[in-house]
Design an enzyme around this catalytic site. Structure first.
Site, PDB file in Angstrom:
ATOM      1  N   LEU A   1      27.818  12.776  -6.689  1.00  0.00           N
ATOM      2  CA  LEU A   1      26.512  12.358  -7.174  1.00  0.00           C
ATOM      3  C   LEU A   1      25.873  13.561  -7.869  1.00  0.00           C
ATOM      4  CD1 LEU A   1      24.666   9.901  -7.244  1.00  0.00           C
ATOM      5  CD2 LEU A   1      23.589  10.744  -5.154  1.00  0.00           C
ATOM      6  N   HIS A   2      25.994  13.606  -9.193  1.00  0.00           N
ATOM      7  CA  HIS A   2      25.624  14.805  -9.944  1.00  0.00           C
ATOM      8  C   HIS A   2      24.109  14.947 -10.167  1.00  0.00           C
ATOM      9  CE1 HIS A   2      29.887  15.393 -10.952  1.00  0.00           C
ATOM     10  NE2 HIS A   2      29.938  14.156 -11.392  1.00  0.00           N
ATOM     11  N   ASP A   3      23.533  14.078 -10.996  1.00  0.00           N
ATOM     12  CA  ASP A   3      22.171  14.298 -11.485  1.00  0.00           C
ATOM     13  C   ASP A   3      21.074  14.301 -10.417  1.00  0.00           C
ATOM     14  OD1 ASP A   3      22.935  12.477 -14.514  1.00  0.00           O
ATOM     15  OD2 ASP A   3      23.125  14.603 -14.059  1.00  0.00           O
TER      16      ASP A   3
ATOM     17  N   THR B   1      27.850  19.862  -7.111  1.00  0.00           N
ATOM     18  CA  THR B   1      27.747  18.391  -7.107  1.00  0.00           C
ATOM     19  C   THR B   1      29.012  17.724  -6.579  1.00  0.00           C
ATOM     20  OG1 THR B   1      28.486  18.164  -9.418  1.00  0.00           O
ATOM     21  CG2 THR B   1      26.107  18.440  -9.024  1.00  0.00           C
TER      22      THR B   1
END
Ligand code: RIB
Ligand code: CA
Length: 315
Positions: free
Chosen positions: A241-243, A195
């Site tokens: 931008l992880h999720d 990520t």
């Protein structure tokens, strides 16, 4: 088109919100339910925030179930500095119109998975894994009935983001993460090694800002908030931008490079609590975990921008 049955477990959270907007705009996904957990902000706010995003996306058909207010053993821990006190950056809170799902998150997970054929229902985990761990404790057969568990969490080569060695979702509830990783279910783990390669640059945010819809405006506002926090708190130019990477993997697994592994979690040491020990020396034929080592970041943002672009505008 056969749609992928999916549960989304999250702690909105600005990047959770972008992930929900991507999922709600993707007809390839049959979002069976959204379950929420305390994490970035307290549980009552994550549940409200998920219902707010659902309303903005026009997806009140999807039930939202509130879940765990605290980790299995550890005291609650939040990340308000990265998500704002209300959890959705500077988006003004409102009381969402949509209903709250019957029963707590863990029960909803069990009921939705167990009533379908084995392997059919996948779950995207975007916060502390308390709800899934509770569901696994309630129904011992859950792990073998689940489809893929796509986790945003964990730290290996990149190091941690909440301590030197741990990523927030696993650090916040390491005991729950240990239950999930130790359950025998199939896990695709998108940790910080992946990520941190997916960054919301100015050009990528502007591409979303050109889309004249409320979901796109909301996603862009979340990314702008994260951009300001990243520059002021972290000192970096573009926020990771992880999720949304969990949803991107479900939609386009070819955008990611995964390696078979075994993931174990440190649950007792205060120094390395929540560290994910990702061991690549495994038999690929029997390994149940895969760790993301590479990602096509442009591809992920093209996916988000494309999904948020209305069909009449050439999507
Ligand atoms: O470490 C990143 C994760 O922690 C993301 O899921 C973010 O929303 C926070 O929950
Ligand atoms: Ca999250």
């Amino acid at each position: 088109m056969s749609r992928l049955p999916l549960i989304i477990d999250c702690d909105p959270g600005v990047d959770d919100a972008v992930a929900l907007l991507l999922a709600f705009a993707s007809p390839e996904l049959e979002v069976l339910a959204v379950t929420t957990v305390a994490g970035n902000v307290p549980g009552h706010r994550t549940q409200r925030n998920a219902r707010m995003i659902r309303q903005i996306a026009g997806r009140e058909d999807v039930p939202v179930h509130g879940g765990a207010e605290r980790p299995l053993k550890r005291p609650p821990a939040h990340a308000g500095e990265f998500h704002g006190p209300e959890g959705l950056g500077d988006l003004q809170p409102f009381e969402p119109a949509g209903i709250i799902g019957d029963g707590p998150a863990a029960n909803a997970i069990v009921d939705l998975v167990m009533k379908r054929p084995a392997g059919e229902v996948s779950i995207a985990m975007m916060g502390p894994m308390t709800n899934l761990a509770l569901a696994m404790k309630r129904e011992r057969r859950l792990a073998e009935r689940l489809g893929t568990v796509v986790v945003m969490g964990g730290a290996r080569s990149e190091g941690g983001n909440v301590t030197a060695s741990a990523e927030f979702n696993v650090w916040a509830d390491p005991d729950a993460a240990a239950v999930v990783f130790g359950s025998g279910c199939e896990v695709v783990c998108l940790g910080l090694d992946a990520t941190h390669q997916v960054r919301a640059t100015e050009a990528r945010i502007r591409a979303i800002e050109t889309i004249r819809t409320e979901p796109a405006r909301t996603a862009a506002a979340m990314l702008r908030f994260s951009q300001r926090v990243e520059r002021t708190v972290v000192g970096w130019e573009a926020a990771p931008l992880h999720d949304p990477c969990t949803i991107a993997w479900l939609l386009r697994p070819d955008l990611f490079q995964l390696r078979p592994c075994r993931i174990e979690v440190e649950t007792s040491s205060e120094l390395t609590r929540g560290h994910t020990a990702v061991e690549f020396r495994v038999d690929p034929a029997t390994a149940r975990h895969r760790w993301a080592v590479g990602v096509d970041a442009d591809g992920v943002f093209d996916l988000i921008t494309g999904a948020l672009t209305p069909a009449e505008d050439g999507r």
